[in-house]
Scaffold this active site. Structure first.
Site, mmCIF file in Angstrom:
data_model
loop_
_atom_site.group_PDB
_atom_site.id
_atom_site.type_symbol
_atom_site.label_atom_id
_atom_site.label_comp_id
_atom_site.label_asym_id
_atom_site.label_seq_id
_atom_site.Cartn_x
_atom_site.Cartn_y
_atom_site.Cartn_z
ATOM 1 N N CYS A 114 48.530 -20.501 -18.181
ATOM 2 C CA CYS A 114 48.770 -21.203 -16.912
ATOM 3 C C CYS A 114 48.368 -22.675 -16.969
ATOM 4 O O CYS A 114 48.778 -23.465 -16.118
ATOM 5 C CB CYS A 114 48.034 -20.501 -15.776
ATOM 6 S SG CYS A 114 48.606 -18.828 -15.562
ATOM 7 N N HIS A 254 47.409 -25.208 -9.888
ATOM 8 C CA HIS A 254 48.152 -24.041 -10.376
ATOM 9 C C HIS A 254 48.222 -23.003 -9.253
ATOM 10 O O HIS A 254 47.261 -22.825 -8.496
ATOM 11 C CB HIS A 254 47.424 -23.468 -11.597
ATOM 12 C CG HIS A 254 47.964 -22.152 -12.038
ATOM 13 N ND1 HIS A 254 49.304 -21.957 -12.289
ATOM 14 C CD2 HIS A 254 47.360 -20.952 -12.260
ATOM 15 C CE1 HIS A 254 49.492 -20.697 -12.657
ATOM 16 N NE2 HIS A 254 48.330 -20.069 -12.634
ATOM 17 N N ASN A 284 53.390 -16.810 -8.995
ATOM 18 C CA ASN A 284 52.749 -17.477 -10.129
ATOM 19 C C ASN A 284 53.764 -17.546 -11.277
ATOM 20 O O ASN A 284 54.040 -16.538 -11.927
ATOM 21 C CB ASN A 284 51.498 -16.689 -10.536
ATOM 22 C CG ASN A 284 50.753 -17.313 -11.701
ATOM 23 O OD1 ASN A 284 51.253 -18.222 -12.358
ATOM 24 N ND2 ASN A 284 49.557 -16.818 -11.970
HETATM 25 O O1 UT7 Z 1 47.286 -17.349 -13.382
HETATM 26 C C1 UT7 Z 1 46.527 -16.717 -14.351
HETATM 27 C C2 UT7 Z 1 45.182 -16.449 -13.863
HETATM 28 N N1 UT7 Z 1 45.193 -15.310 -12.996
HETATM 29 C C3 UT7 Z 1 44.586 -15.384 -11.817
HETATM 30 O O2 UT7 Z 1 44.116 -16.421 -11.452
HETATM 31 C C4 UT7 Z 1 44.470 -14.116 -11.016
HETATM 32 C C5 UT7 Z 1 43.073 -13.979 -10.464
HETATM 33 N N2 UT7 Z 1 42.879 -12.733 -9.741
HETATM 34 C C6 UT7 Z 1 43.442 -12.520 -8.526
HETATM 35 O O3 UT7 Z 1 44.178 -13.341 -8.024
HETATM 36 C C7 UT7 Z 1 43.056 -11.266 -7.799
HETATM 37 O O4 UT7 Z 1 41.973 -10.640 -8.434
HETATM 38 C C8 UT7 Z 1 44.222 -10.240 -7.673
HETATM 39 C C9 UT7 Z 1 45.296 -10.797 -6.764
HETATM 40 C C10 UT7 Z 1 44.791 -9.930 -9.046
HETATM 41 C C11 UT7 Z 1 43.704 -8.944 -7.049
HETATM 42 O O5 UT7 Z 1 43.066 -9.212 -5.815
HETATM 43 P P1 UT7 Z 1 41.593 -8.663 -5.504
HETATM 44 O O6 UT7 Z 1 41.275 -9.106 -4.159
HETATM 45 O O7 UT7 Z 1 40.695 -9.108 -6.630
HETATM 46 O O8 UT7 Z 1 41.830 -7.113 -5.502
HETATM 47 P P2 UT7 Z 1 41.119 -5.992 -6.398
HETATM 48 O O9 UT7 Z 1 41.710 -5.966 -7.759
HETATM 49 O O10 UT7 Z 1 39.637 -6.099 -6.268
HETATM 50 O O11 UT7 Z 1 41.575 -4.702 -5.624
HETATM 51 C C12 UT7 Z 1 41.101 -4.416 -4.281
HETATM 52 C C13 UT7 Z 1 41.776 -3.157 -3.810
HETATM 53 C C14 UT7 Z 1 41.705 -2.018 -4.792
HETATM 54 O O12 UT7 Z 1 41.589 -0.801 -4.053
HETATM 55 P P3 UT7 Z 1 40.153 -0.079 -3.868
HETATM 56 O O13 UT7 Z 1 39.690 0.202 -5.270
HETATM 57 O O14 UT7 Z 1 39.295 -1.085 -3.174
HETATM 58 O O15 UT7 Z 1 40.488 1.119 -3.073
HETATM 59 C C15 UT7 Z 1 43.045 -2.041 -5.457
HETATM 60 O O16 UT7 Z 1 43.451 -0.764 -5.947
HETATM 61 O O17 UT7 Z 1 43.164 -3.423 -3.589
HETATM 62 C C16 UT7 Z 1 43.934 -2.449 -4.308
HETATM 63 N N3 UT7 Z 1 45.169 -3.094 -4.734
HETATM 64 C C17 UT7 Z 1 46.270 -3.123 -3.977
HETATM 65 N N4 UT7 Z 1 46.519 -2.642 -2.762
HETATM 66 C C18 UT7 Z 1 47.754 -2.849 -2.246
HETATM 67 C C19 UT7 Z 1 45.428 -3.764 -5.904
HETATM 68 N N5 UT7 Z 1 46.681 -4.217 -5.899
HETATM 69 C C20 UT7 Z 1 47.225 -3.829 -4.720
HETATM 70 C C21 UT7 Z 1 48.480 -4.021 -4.137
HETATM 71 N N6 UT7 Z 1 48.702 -3.517 -2.897
HETATM 72 N N7 UT7 Z 1 49.476 -4.695 -4.757
#
Ligand code: UT7
Length: 331
Positions: A114, A254, A284
């Site tokens: 990125c 980004h 992204n």
């Molecule tokens: O560009 C390259 C660099 N990459 C980045 O900068 C990405 C950085 N990371 C992020 O942007 C975020 O971590 C994500 C968008 C990938 C994920 O968001 P988060 O707030 O960190 O969510 P999480 O992974 O902690 O998941 C929270 C909950 C989980 O459920 P439980 O375990 O709390 O019950 C996930 O299973 O959200 C659930 N979840 C979803 N729910 C509905 C994960 N993906 C989804 C989804 N829809 N698409």
């Protein structure tokens, strides 16, 4: 003293719009979750199975040449930033030059994920500053849909396809590329990578069955690093150039997650109306997000505007670039 100035910007996007509504028929997700946690409403996807990253990039390059009345043979070199090359080799940059008729250009790919566009822009700027080259193109281009697992709800809402290209030329007016900071920490690779397909794990039936040819991301770990590193590097670059928020016209971050963008703006004390945001439209697009922002905002940019471009991505890689915008937009 020669500076390298961006003298035009052009984007290219595939037509197909993949909405959150459609995604929620493919995996267990909702528009509300994606908007709240990431900030994406829709993204563009290249659906034609015979088209690749180079096709989106070549479209951007051809339109860039047309809008600047530049003949393809005038371009001295092209750098393509991508993590989704058409093939492992040769370089996608070579294929773009072939497709767009850049017969006199040397070209190569740069993979800093990125942050790729900022690494490539910094490299290209140094070639221009040397006085040896007069016209360069830096293009960030991705067909992320080729490596996204559309059964994985944690990654499939995030990424989109697209390309953004800039023309870089020498300027003696003091405008253009001023400074940059580029950083890497390869130990971060464990949190974000593609497991199979490289020399470590060449593709086999098993790697395909295990879905190891897709993006693997530990979202929360990446998020923590992204928030602090992107803000740190932006603040450091501003400090060493004696810039405060008041001096900035735009932050061009980004586009990975709206919460990361807001955290970066807060850290450098910049109001959100000075931050370019188009994540809701394109998601992204990895190396393409920053030039696509510049393209969307091109008509609002003024000669002399101070811009900080900032990125964080796989590697880990992170970077900030300080630019004094070199032209007023004219149709
Ligand atoms: O560009 C390259 C660099 N990459 C980045 O900068 C990405 C950085 N990371 C992020 O942007 C975020 O971590 C994500 C968008 C990938 C994920 O968001 P988060 O707030 O960190 O969510 P999480 O992974 O902690 O998941 C929270 C909950 C989980 O459920 P439980 O375990 O709390 O019950 C996930 O299973 O959200 C659930 N979840 C979803 N729910 C509905 C994960 N993906 C989804 C989804 N829809 N698409």
């Amino acid at each position: 003293m020669i500076k390298a100035a961006i003298t035009a910007v052009q984007g290219a996007l595939p037509d197909y719009v993949l909405t959150n509504e459609e995604l929620s028929t493919m995996v267990d997700t909702t528009d509300e979750w994606i908007m709240t946690r990431i900030g994406i409403k829709e993204r563009r996807i290249l659906r034609d199975p015979d088209k690749a990253t180079s096709d989106i990039a070549a479209a951007a390059v051809e339109k860039l040449l047309a809008k600047t009345n530049t003949r393809p043979e005038e371009i001295d070199f092209l750098i393509c930033a991508t993590v989704t090359p058409d093939m492992v080799f040769p370089a996608t940059a070579n294929i773009i030059c072939d497709k767009a008729g850049l017969v006199n250009a040397f070209s190569f790919d740069m993979n800093a994920a990125c942050s790729g566009f900022l690494f490539a822009l910094t490299t290209a700027a140094r070639y221009i500053e040397s006085g040896m080259y007069k016209k360069a193109i830096v293009v960030g281009a991705e067909k992320m849909s080729a490596i996204v697992d559309y059964t994985d709800r944690a990654t499939c809402p995030i990424f989109g396809d697209g390309a953004g290209a800039v023309l870089l030329e020498p300027s003696t007016e003091g405008f253009g590329f001023i400074d940059s900071i580029l950083k890497v920490d390869g130990s971060g690779r464990k949190h974000l990578h593609q497991k199979a397909g490289g020399s470590l794990k060449p593709p086999t039936h098993d790697t395909i069955a295990n879905r190891e040819h897709y993006i693997y991301q530990e979202g929360q770990s990446v998020f923590k690093f992204a928030v602090s590193r992107m803000a740190d590097v932006s603040a450091e670059l501003m400090q060493r150039n004696n810039l405060t928020a008041k001096d900035l016209s735009w932050l061009v971050p980004h586009q990975a997650n709206m919460r990361i963008i807001e955290a970066t703006a807060r850290r450098i004390e910049l109001p959100m109306d000075k931050v370019m945001v188009n994540i809701h439209k394109y998601g992204n697009t990895t190396a393409a997000t920053i030039p696509l922002c510049l393209w969307d905002w091109e008509s609002q940019l003024k000669k002399g505007d101070n811009l900080i471009l900032a990125a964080f991505g796989a590697g880990f890689t992170w970077a900030a670039v300080y630019i004094k915008w070199a032209y007023d937009y004219s149709v």
